[in-house]
Write an enzyme that holds these catalytic residues in place. Structure first.
Site, PDB file in Angstrom:
ATOM      1  N   LEU A 125       0.848  -1.195   0.000  1.00  0.00           N
ATOM      2  CA  LEU A 125       0.000   0.000   0.000  1.00  0.00           C
ATOM      3  C   LEU A 125       0.888   1.251   0.000  1.00  0.00           C
ATOM      4  O   LEU A 125       0.751   2.131  -0.832  1.00  0.00           O
ATOM      5  CB  LEU A 125      -0.910  -0.021   1.248  1.00  0.00           C
ATOM      6  CG  LEU A 125      -1.761   1.215   1.535  1.00  0.00           C
ATOM      7  CD1 LEU A 125      -2.818   1.412   0.450  1.00  0.00           C
ATOM      8  CD2 LEU A 125      -2.458   1.093   2.903  1.00  0.00           C
ATOM      9  N   ILE A 157       7.973  -2.230   2.248  1.00  0.00           N
ATOM     10  CA  ILE A 157       7.123  -3.421   2.122  1.00  0.00           C
ATOM     11  C   ILE A 157       7.781  -4.599   2.844  1.00  0.00           C
ATOM     12  O   ILE A 157       8.828  -5.114   2.422  1.00  0.00           O
ATOM     13  CB  ILE A 157       6.866  -3.770   0.627  1.00  0.00           C
ATOM     14  CG1 ILE A 157       6.331  -2.537  -0.118  1.00  0.00           C
ATOM     15  CG2 ILE A 157       5.899  -4.964   0.523  1.00  0.00           C
ATOM     16  CD1 ILE A 157       5.080  -1.895   0.465  1.00  0.00           C
ATOM     17  N   GLU A 363       1.510  -0.057  10.143  1.00  0.00           N
ATOM     18  CA  GLU A 363       0.072  -0.392  10.159  1.00  0.00           C
ATOM     19  C   GLU A 363      -0.755   0.711  10.837  1.00  0.00           C
ATOM     20  O   GLU A 363      -1.775   0.452  11.460  1.00  0.00           O
ATOM     21  CB  GLU A 363      -0.176  -1.775  10.761  1.00  0.00           C
ATOM     22  CG  GLU A 363       0.413  -2.862   9.868  1.00  0.00           C
ATOM     23  CD  GLU A 363      -0.018  -4.276  10.187  1.00  0.00           C
ATOM     24  OE1 GLU A 363      -1.158  -4.436  10.638  1.00  0.00           O
ATOM     25  OE2 GLU A 363       0.786  -5.194   9.958  1.00  0.00           O
TER      26      GLU A 363
END
Ligand code: COS
Length: 379
Positions: A125, A157, A363
């Site tokens: 993302l 990532i 996150e």
């Protein structure tokens, strides 16, 4: 109210705890030095079914409820964080979008391999200019014939270098904002995908964080996850669960820090008695224990709600903020209790101090999560 965990979940907890104590923790410093998990250890984790805890039985996994997944994460966090990170992507952010939005054919193609640990997943993302403000991403996916052509760069990532399939969020319609973002399952072997920079990090050694580059990357149309425009919502759902399970990881880390610090306090003698006799030390231990108790109840309650099919955006954000900030405080106290030794490389508390710092960032940073909680409160 019955807070008892089912027998099979307790058995899972004991099995993982033994595995951590016997197989993972003894090599945690070796992994730190070498910055990689030995292949044989990853194979053992796969043999135990750890890569498929969250993947439904029909796709070769164990299909455990989120409560049980939290138990597994808690136990795996009593050692070097790279182990649970490797397992975590397959059980969460690396597989969940395929599960939510993949066609039956895609699920059958990828999920059994992921559950067996033969295929690692990643969640792509974040971009250089779109982290917290996730819908500002710039990667594009243009439909040309029966293929989407993806162009852009993803960074930070986790597992991107070893992943065989990436969940990639890209813009299919720029005019629609978050509703113009779509998700794709992109195999590492598709033309136009490459791994860029492998980052040098403060901690979390043994788990690599990389850049992924997509240059006219051709993705079959059937690898679209969900419908066009559903990618952002899918990503947000994935992150809700990721944040919740991360609170369980923070809990496991705090418990390990309590154990290490209590042992140190009972054995380190100053002025003729163990430092555990000093109120200053006791209060640090007590504050860790209070936070662990509160995190346990809040996290497992939120997991129970998610298992009931409830949306837990607010609760997941709350427990992640609370647990990860408490874990950072606990790591600081643990280093303090260990004194000079706690600052030395090769001690577990020094490693936890560095590794846990990331938890307040990835996150969803604490700041963004507080924003999400505020939005939900005043909506
Ligand atoms: N579950 C389901 N749907 C969600 C959702 C969730 N948790 N969060 C948002 N949505 C939906 C919204 O309901 C909205 O759809 P509708 O208009 O149909 O209601 C759509 O998604 C867009 O949401 P929103 O308007 O909130 O988009 P924003 O761009 O304002 O999103 C936040 C802001 C902060 C929520 C988002 O950018 C975010 O989570 N950022 C952090 C990203 C992150 O954690 N990055 C870490 C790296 S990934 S490992």
């Amino acid at each position: 109210m019955d807070f008892t965990l089912p027998e099979e979940v307790l058995a899972l907890r004991d099995t993982i705890r033994r595995f951590v104590e016997r197989e993972l923790d003894p090599i945690s410093e070796q992994v730190e030095e070498e910055d990689r998990i030995p292949d044989g250890v990853a194979a053992k984790m796969a043999d135990m079914g750890l890569f498929g805890l969250a993947i439904p039985e029909e796709y070769g996994g164990q299909g455990l409820p989120v409560v049980a997944q939290c138990v597994a994460n808690e136990e795996l966090s009593r050692t070097n964080a790279c182990f649970r990170t490797r397992i975590g992507t397959n059980n969460g952010i690396g597989s969940m979008a395929i599960l939510i939005g993949g066609s039956e054919e895609l699920k059958r193609k990828y999920l059994p391999e992921m559950a067996a640990g033969r295929l690692i997943g990643s969640f792509a993302l974040t971009e250089p200019n779109a982290g917290s403000d996730a819908s500002r991403l710039q990667t594009t996916a243009e439909l040309k014939g029966d293929k989407y052509v993806i162009n852009g760069v993803k960074h930070f990532i986790t597992n991107g270098d070893i992943a065989g399939v990436h969940t990639v969020m890209a813009i299919t319609d720029k005019s629609k904002g978050p509703k113009g973002i779509s998700a794709f399952a992109v195999e590492k072997g598709f033309p136009g995908v490459s791994v860029g920079t492998i980052e040098k990090k403060m901690g979390l050694r043994g788990s690599h964080t990389v850049e992924l580059v997509f240059e006219d990357c051709e993705v079959p149309r059937e690898n679209l996850l969900g419908r066009e425009g559903e990618g952002f919502k899918i990503a947000m759902k994935v992150l809700d669960k990721g944040r919740l399970t991360m609170a369980a990881c923070a809990l496991g880390a705090i418990e390990k820090l309590i154990a290490l610090s209590t042992e140190q306090a009972k054995t380190r003698v100053t002025f003729g008695e163990p430092i555990a006799k000093r109120q200053a030390i006791q209060w640090m231990l007590v504050d860790m224990a209070i936070s662990a108790y509160a995190i346990r109840h809040a996290t497992y309650h939120a997991a129970w709600k998610l298992d009931r099919g409830e949306r837990v955006t607010k609760e997941a954000a709350m427990v992640k903020v609370f647990a990860t900030e408490a874990a950072n405080k606990a790591a600081d106290s643990a280093v303090q209790i260990h004194g000079g030794m706690g600052y030395m490389k090769g001690t577990a508390v020094e490693r936890y101090y560095r590794d846990l710092r990331l938890m307040r960032i990835y996150e969803g940073t604490s700041e963004i999560l507080r924003m999400i909680i505020a939005r939900e409160m005043i909506a």
